[in-house]
Motif scaffolding. Structure first.
Motif, PDB file in Angstrom:
ATOM      1  N   CYS A  27       6.857   0.253   9.544  1.00  0.00           N
ATOM      2  CA  CYS A  27       5.771   0.377   8.559  1.00  0.00           C
ATOM      3  C   CYS A  27       6.220  -0.010   7.165  1.00  0.00           C
ATOM      4  CB  CYS A  27       5.276   1.818   8.498  1.00  0.00           C
ATOM      5  SG  CYS A  27       4.140   2.159   9.794  1.00  0.00           S
ATOM      6  N   GLY A  28       7.482  -0.287   7.016  1.00  0.00           N
ATOM      7  CA  GLY A  28       8.002  -0.648   5.701  1.00  0.00           C
ATOM      8  C   GLY A  28       8.159   0.545   4.785  1.00  0.00           C
TER       9      GLY A  28
ATOM     10  N   LYS B 108      -0.410  -5.077  15.340  1.00  0.00           N
ATOM     11  CA  LYS B 108       0.246  -6.377  15.479  1.00  0.00           C
ATOM     12  C   LYS B 108       1.379  -6.523  14.452  1.00  0.00           C
ATOM     13  CE  LYS B 108      -1.128 -11.188  15.692  1.00  0.00           C
ATOM     14  NZ  LYS B 108      -1.400 -11.891  14.459  1.00  0.00           N
ATOM     15  N   VAL B 109       1.061  -6.194  13.210  1.00  0.00           N
ATOM     16  CA  VAL B 109       2.076  -6.286  12.146  1.00  0.00           C
ATOM     17  C   VAL B 109       3.239  -5.346  12.460  1.00  0.00           C
ATOM     18  CG1 VAL B 109       2.516  -5.808   9.686  1.00  0.00           C
ATOM     19  CG2 VAL B 109       0.432  -6.990  10.357  1.00  0.00           C
ATOM     20  N   MET B 110       2.894  -4.167  12.986  1.00  0.00           N
ATOM     21  CA  MET B 110       3.944  -3.186  13.287  1.00  0.00           C
ATOM     22  C   MET B 110       4.908  -3.731  14.352  1.00  0.00           C
ATOM     23  SD  MET B 110       3.374   0.767  14.211  1.00  0.00           S
ATOM     24  CE  MET B 110       3.476   0.805  15.962  1.00  0.00           C
TER      25      MET B 110
ATOM     26  N   ASN C  51       0.284   0.456   4.277  1.00  0.00           N
ATOM     27  CA  ASN C  51       1.241  -0.446   3.614  1.00  0.00           C
ATOM     28  C   ASN C  51       0.957  -1.890   4.021  1.00  0.00           C
ATOM     29  OD1 ASN C  51       3.344  -1.584   2.241  1.00  0.00           O
ATOM     30  ND2 ASN C  51       4.915  -0.923   3.687  1.00  0.00           N
ATOM     31  N   ASP C  52      -0.024  -2.472   3.307  1.00  0.00           N
ATOM     32  CA  ASP C  52      -0.359  -3.873   3.551  1.00  0.00           C
ATOM     33  C   ASP C  52       0.373  -4.701   2.501  1.00  0.00           C
ATOM     34  OD1 ASP C  52      -1.479  -6.212   4.257  1.00  0.00           O
ATOM     35  OD2 ASP C  52      -3.566  -5.571   4.074  1.00  0.00           O
ATOM     36  N   VAL C  53      -0.020  -4.481   1.235  1.00  0.00           N
ATOM     37  CA  VAL C  53       0.705  -5.117   0.128  1.00  0.00           C
ATOM     38  C   VAL C  53       1.619  -4.037  -0.467  1.00  0.00           C
ATOM     39  CG1 VAL C  53       0.443  -6.233  -2.133  1.00  0.00           C
ATOM     40  CG2 VAL C  53      -1.263  -6.614  -0.318  1.00  0.00           C
TER      41      VAL C  53
ATOM     42  N   PHE D  17       8.079   1.578  19.745  1.00  0.00           N
ATOM     43  CA  PHE D  17       6.666   1.261  19.622  1.00  0.00           C
ATOM     44  C   PHE D  17       5.817   2.399  20.204  1.00  0.00           C
ATOM     45  CE2 PHE D  17       2.623  -0.250  21.200  1.00  0.00           C
ATOM     46  CZ  PHE D  17       2.081  -0.729  20.021  1.00  0.00           C
ATOM     47  N   HIS D  18       6.199   2.890  21.395  1.00  0.00           N
ATOM     48  CA  HIS D  18       5.421   3.962  22.026  1.00  0.00           C
ATOM     49  C   HIS D  18       5.432   5.229  21.176  1.00  0.00           C
ATOM     50  CE1 HIS D  18       4.132   1.913  25.527  1.00  0.00           C
ATOM     51  NE2 HIS D  18       5.354   1.510  25.820  1.00  0.00           N
TER      52      HIS D  18
END
Ligand code: 5GP
Length: 224
Positions: free
Chosen positions: A19-20, A132-134, A172-174, A153-154
């Motif tokens: 997730c950053g 998808k990003v994750m 957390n997109d930008v 992931f699970h």
């Protein structure tokens, strides 16, 4: 007019892997390194190439970790994807007492344990913009085996379903926007009325009366 509690805030930040969250926390520390402190956890997981021992984690063996559990060294600990992770008790109360905000970067089971110990702590969940990003972020780290990535992931997917246990959620997109939002949450937290210890008059009643009766202030037409 008001005396507010100057204690630091215990800030629990959780986010599924990928997730950053690390970048968000670095941003927060950079913004106010004087009043914020990130607790360094202890773990029994193996060191990754980007880890800095003593900074990202204190790395110990499984046996050493279990010894520390017996000694009561941890505020909370958990077993996450086959490895131990724990928050040492040391420094936390002292920092909070000195007005320093303490950040705990921990997963959900740890967050639940902290909620029981410190209900007034601030719980923030960082969300990925999409699954998808994750997955892409998890794969691109290039540090874990395929099995570990799947397991992470699970676990992450299950964690997302527990988001409502937190006080706030930030997508957390930008990165910069996410940091700004967390900053706003922390600032708002400092304005909570629960932090008020005393409300008092800072001016004598006679002085206020005099101010109100000031000839230049009172217009002829206004009667009080
Ligand atoms: P990673 O192996 O990717 O560094 O961390 C895996 C997970 O363990 C992350 O979700 C991270 O937030 C969590 N974690 C790190 N330190 C602690 C800790 O002291 N306690 C708990 N409960 N979780 C932790």
């Amino acid at each position: 007019m008001i005396k507010q509690n100057s204690r630091g805030t215990l800030i629990v930040i959780s986010a599924p892997s990928g997730c950053g969250k690390g970048s968000v926390i670095s941003g927060l520390l950079k913004n106010d390194s004087e009043h914020r402190w990130l607790s360094v956890s202890t773990t029994s997981r193996s060191i990754r190439s980007n880890d800095i021992p003593g900074e990202t984690y204190n790395f110990v063996t499984k046996e050493e970790f279990e010894k520390k559990i017996d000694e009561g060294y941890f505020l909370e600990y958990t077993n996450y994807v086959g490895n131990y992770y724990g928050t040492p008790k040391e420094f936390i109360s002292e920092k909070l007492k000195n007005g320093i905000d303490v950040i705990l970067e921990i997963e959900i089971e740890g967050a639940k344990a902290i909620k029981k110990l410190v209900p007034e702590a601030l719980f923030i969940f960082i969300m990925p913009p999409s699954l998808k990003v994750m997955v892409e972020r998890l794969k691109n780290r290039g540090t874990d085996s395929k099995e570990k990535i799947l397991e992470r992931f699970h676990t992450a997917y299950k964690e997302i379903n527990e988001v409502t246990k937190y006080n706030y959620v930030v997508v957390n997109d930008v990165l910069e926007d996410a940091i700004d939002k967390v900053e706003a949450i922390i600032k708002s937290e400092k304005c909570r009325v629960d932090r008020i210890e005393e409300v008092y008059l800072d001016t004598k009643e006679e002085e206020i009366h005099e101010l109100l009766m000031d000839k230049e202030f009172i217009n002829e037409d206004v009667k009080i």
